[in-house]
Design an enzyme around this catalytic site. Structure first.
Site, PDB file in Angstrom:
ATOM      1  N   ASP A 283     -92.674 -73.771  52.188  1.00 53.06           N
ATOM      2  CA  ASP A 283     -94.029 -74.183  51.858  1.00 53.06           C
ATOM      3  C   ASP A 283     -94.938 -72.966  51.963  1.00 53.06           C
ATOM      4  O   ASP A 283     -94.646 -72.028  52.713  1.00 53.06           O
ATOM      5  CB  ASP A 283     -94.478 -75.267  52.844  1.00 53.06           C
TER       6      ASP A 283
ATOM      7  N   ASP B 242     -94.655 -77.411  57.322  1.00 54.21           N
ATOM      8  CA  ASP B 242     -95.428 -77.839  58.486  1.00 54.21           C
ATOM      9  C   ASP B 242     -96.099 -79.182  58.297  1.00 54.21           C
ATOM     10  O   ASP B 242     -96.650 -79.726  59.235  1.00 54.21           O
ATOM     11  CB  ASP B 242     -96.490 -76.795  58.843  1.00 54.21           C
TER      12      ASP B 242
ATOM     13  N   ASP C  53     -93.611 -82.281  53.796  1.00 54.44           N
ATOM     14  CA  ASP C  53     -92.370 -81.509  53.842  1.00 54.44           C
ATOM     15  C   ASP C  53     -91.212 -82.272  54.477  1.00 54.44           C
ATOM     16  O   ASP C  53     -90.055 -81.869  54.339  1.00 54.44           O
ATOM     17  CB  ASP C  53     -92.577 -80.218  54.647  1.00 54.44           C
TER      18      ASP C  53
END
Length: 898
Positions: free
Chosen positions: A326, A639, A643
């Site tokens: 990410d 985070d 995700d």
């Protein structure tokens, strides 16, 4: 709920049989009974006893249980209990790890807001969030967690932080108009507020269109529930090795049984010998050593700020071929930062010393620019005496403007008193700007002379809109007409920075002699503006990330950015971090393009894309799955809530410890405690070193066990006897050498070239040809060497009584020599990396081995005799020769590059 963002407010209310006055208590109760509470439901987990039972069905464990059963049947209680102790230990450790993994959905539930304000029967009441139903009218204000999925009916400067759900770093400005586009990503549905996101500015109201598991967050929870953790490469390959060992053990046991049967040996003795072979071929220490090696490796990683939540993840890191990361909070710092200040006479990068400190504070254009931006601002800074840096409260973009102003010496905390706000025109999507009006305080306006006026209007917004409504521009300490040439200069600079992923805001002001009338429209105030300049911002990359990605390139690991952010921003970050292979420009694919691809088309293209932008949680899951189907071992870092499904689906999920949500941490196998991407690279290095150590142990254990099997098969043919070694001898050798010496090998330091090799092929066998060749050679050498000594003592009139002890000692000392020969190589021959644990365990192994022969009580239990000086010297010499051969083989292999 899917199309609520495309409907106007009246249509949405009608679709959910509601009104602006809200539902009646009776109707709300009926809906609650029909739809259930507004909460994320957990799937029914396997009972604890089923989890525990599952630990004992691996092939390796089944073989050990069978061997223990034979030992008990034949009355060998000592052997049976020892084997069962190892099995139980391994099962309990595995159960503990799996049990902890079942907490992901519980973390999701904690995101829900406990109480909410709703309008029911035209009365504003506060109710538990779990009692919300479709059609309820919910009110939001700054600091609220959105309690369900809402279609907004009212939005006054409402900004919602959706980073945990979409990955977007900046708060999203919300509005109420219907959107016409089909299949909009969540981040672009600006008239919606989603469960679990946070209101950072303004206020609003909305009608509930989905609750519980039907919300966007609930669908993520459903995906987590439906995804089983993929078995790690180590688990898959050890299962394969276990099957091969079972076949080898059964074949050897059958061979020795048939050989004895045709020689008319006693059936009981043949069965006992067959059990001995099963014990010899199965490395009893393997489960315990592997578990201990992974556990000790996880402790070393913890010292490097990487917390391992599941032990097999330690080794899996060493096999990773692709890292899907990410952007927000992982590659970047997850905070907006002012990077560029552009005025009429140039640009200043705020992170450089482009201007001396004194010049920055005294520069009239910069001061005017940032004073205006600080006035037109709803955020504020909290100054803590314990910290040198202020803590920002409010919208991240506006907070960044205040921090920049403070950096240039502007005391933003005084502005509310020195220039009180008397009116405001909130930002809206049509005007794309915000304006606040301020009157002079008791001490007068703390502005440069160019801004002096009884009332000042401060405006910020899109550059093109402000330039179109501005007539003048700040030129040092005066105002000059804004010509078309100057406009084009600002627009060209804006376009250049936008291509670099910089987000830009224009800033302007207007002077009034008296406050405009309260009913003055915004367009009448936001005209004849004096343009100050533009401010560039970005979510900056973490400082250590670029070097970490370069290390991954050197290690043959590909990095892919997967983000909900805008493609231009994502590509700019990717270029700055050199995400794509050397000499290549990163290829980007957005969520719309991804949605148009079939599963097969995605499998074909996924390996060529470096950046996926504007993606949804389902998209992330598709990307990880496509990579896995192409044969890659995938690590997914992240985070946010968005995700978590991909974190759980990947072979190893890596969550951020500081900025990461509880959901991401519970779904991941590893947590980076310092949120530092370079920690991941250190963990990869540790994972590779651990796999090297596991491979050392497998080579060591299997070659030793092969030597014992060959001894048991060849001893009758050599005329020594059907049972050359008893089951207790074999178990002792396995647990002593495989256990203690194997554990010491598991603590070897990394080889010098560990991060310059390509990743192991995901489909490669855990034991490749060189490893199998070593096992074959050393197994044969241990067999021949130990049988040669035993045969010599067996046929010697002075050594016939201790031939079995010679055989027992020879195998033990040979394996000690082999363990030292397999150690991590240092540049000079016969030099090794530091491993005090192996030195201590070697001493303990030798003492225990000698004790079994020389301590009378132990010698009677093992049915051994004390060795003579000649016997001891001969067996130790075999161990030294074994060490020299193994070490020389590895040096030669290193020189040849094999």
């Amino acid at each position: 709920m899917t199309n609520s963002y495309r409907q106007d407010a009246a249509a949405v209310l009608a679709a959910h049989a509601s009104t602006p006055a809200g539902l009646t208590p009776a109707e709300a109760g009926a809906r609650l009974a029909a739809d259930g509470p507004n909460e994320l439901r957990e799937t029914v987990s396997r009972p604890a006893w089923r989890m525990l039972l599952a630990q004992f069905i691996e092939p390796m464990i089944l073989i050990l249980l069978a061997a223990a059963g034979f030992a008990f049947v034949l009355g060998n209680v000592t052997e049976g209990l020892a084997i069962l102790a190892i099995v139980v230990l391994f099962g309990i450790l595995g159960f503990i790890q799996e049990y902890r993994a079942e907490k992901a959905i519980a973390a999701l539930k904690r995101l829900a807001s406990p109480t909410v304000r709703v309008r029911r029967d035209n009365v504003l009441v506060e109710i538990p969030a779990r009692d919300l139903v479709r059609g309820d009218i919910v009110y939001l204000e700054t600091g609220n967690t959105v309690p369900a999925d809402l279609r907004l009916l009212e939005a006054v400067n409402l900004r919602v932080m959706e980073a945990a759900l979409t990955g977007e770093a900046a708060a999203v400005l919300k509005q109420t108009a219907a959107l016409t586009a089909d299949q909009l990503p969540l981040g672009d549905r600006t008239n919606m507020a989603f469960l679990g996101t946070v209101v950072v500015n303004g206020r609003g109201a909305g009608v509930v269109v989905a609750t519980g598991m039907k919300t966007e967050l609930g669908q993520i929870a459903g995906m987590i529930q439906g995804i089983a953790h993929a078995r790690t490469p180590l688990q898959r390959k050890l299962a394969q090795v276990g099957k091969q060992i079972s076949l080898l053990g059964l074949a050897a046991a059958l061979a020795i049984f048939l050989l004895g049967f045709f020689r008319h040996e006693k059936i009981g003795e043949l069965v006992l010998t067959a059990v001995s072979l099963l014990v010899a071929v199965v490395p009893e220490g393997l489960p315990a050593v592997i578990t201990a090696t992974l556990a000790l490796g996880s402790r070393r990683m913890l010292k490097r700020h990487a917390l391992i939540r599941r032990l097999p993840a330690v080794e899996t890191l060493g096999a990773v071929t692709v890292i899907c990361t990410d952007k927000t909070g992982t590659l970047t710092e997850n905070r907006m930062t002012v990077t560029h200040l552009h005025t009429l006479h140039g640009t200043m990068r705020l992170d450089t010393a482009a201007l001396p400190a004194a010049s920055r504070a005294d520069n009239a254009e910069l001061r005017t620019l940032l004073l205006t931006a600080a006035l037109c601002n709803d955020a504020h800074l909290v100054f803590d005496e314990a910290s040198s840096a202020p803590r920002a409260m409010g919208d991240p973009t506006e907070s960044a403007l205040l921090i920049a102003a403070e950096q240039l010496g502007i005391a933003t905390a005084r502005l509310a008193g020195d220039a009180p706000r008397v009116a405001e025109y909130p930002f809206d999507a049509e005007r794309k700007r915000m304006t606040t009006l301020h009157r002079s305080g008791d001490r007068g306006l703390p502005f440069p002379a160019v801004m002096a006026a009884p009332v000042l209007a401060a405006t910020k917004g899109s550059l093109d809109g402000l330039l179109a409504r501005a007539t003048h521009v700040v030129d040092a300490e005066r105002v000059i007409p804004l010509t078309d040439e100057i406009r084009q200069q600002f627009l060209a600079h804006h376009e250049r920075l936008a291509r670099e992923g910089i987000r830009l805001l224009g800033v302007a002001f207007r002077r009034f002699d008296a406050p405009p009338a309260p009913d003055t429209p915004a367009d009448a105030v936001e005209t004849d503006l004096v343009f100050c300049g533009q401010i560039g911002m970005m979510d900056p990359p973490r400082r250590a990330v670029c070097a970490a990605i370069a290390s991954c390139h050197a290690a043959g690991i590909r990095t892919i950015m997967i983000t909900g952010d805008h493609p231009l921003t994502a590509v700019a970050i990717a270029r700055g971090l050199h995400l794509a292979p050397a000499g290549q420009d990163p290829r980007v694919m957005d969520g719309t393009q991804l949605a148009a691809l079939s599963a097969e088309e995605l499998r074909q293209q996924v390996v060529d894309v470096s950046v996926f932008a504007r993606v949804s949680p389902t998209d992330k899951l598709r990307i990880v799955t496509a990579l896995q189907e192409r044969g890659h071992i995938v690590a997914m870092t992240g985070d946010g809530v968005n995700d978590s499904p991909a974190l759980k689906r990947a072979e190893i999920g890596v969550a951020m410890g500081i900025t990461g949500t509880d959901v991401a941490k519970e779904a991941a196998q590893m947590v980076l405690l310092d949120d530092n991407y370079s920690t991941l690279v250190a963990a990869v290095e540790e994972g590779r070193a651990i796999f090297d150590n596991l491979l050392r142990f497998l080579k060591y254990s299997f070659s030793g066990n092969l030597g014992k099997v060959l001894v048991m098969l060849a001893a009758p043919l050599a005329g020594i006897g059907v049972m050359a070694l008893r089951p207790l001898h074999l178990l002792w050798l396995n647990l002593l050498t495989d256990g203690l010496m194997g554990l010491g090998l598991g603590l070897e330091p990394a080889e010098a070239d560990v991060m310059s090799r390509p990743p192991r092929r995901p489909d490669a066998r855990i034991l490749n040809r060189p490893a199998l060749a070593h096992i074959g050679r050393m197994g044969l050498f241990i067999c021949l060497g130990s049988l040669l000594l035993a045969g010599l003592w067996y046929r010697s009139p002075w050594g016939h009584g201790e031939w079995q002890t010679v055989l027992f000692a020879a195998i033990g000392f040979a394996q000690v020599g082999q363990a030292w020969g397999l150690r991590a190589l240092a540049p000079r021959p016969f030099r090794f990396g530091r491993n005090s644990a192996l030195t201590g365990l070697t001493a303990l192994t030798l003492l225990l081995q000698l004790g079994a022969m020389y301590i009378p009580a132990l010698a009677r239990v093992f049915n051994l005799q004390p060795l003579s000086g000649a016997g001891l010297a001969a067996t130790i010499a075999l161990g030294v020769v074994t060490f020299v051969l193994v070490h020389g083989e590895r040096r030669l292999c290193l020189r040849r590059g094999c």
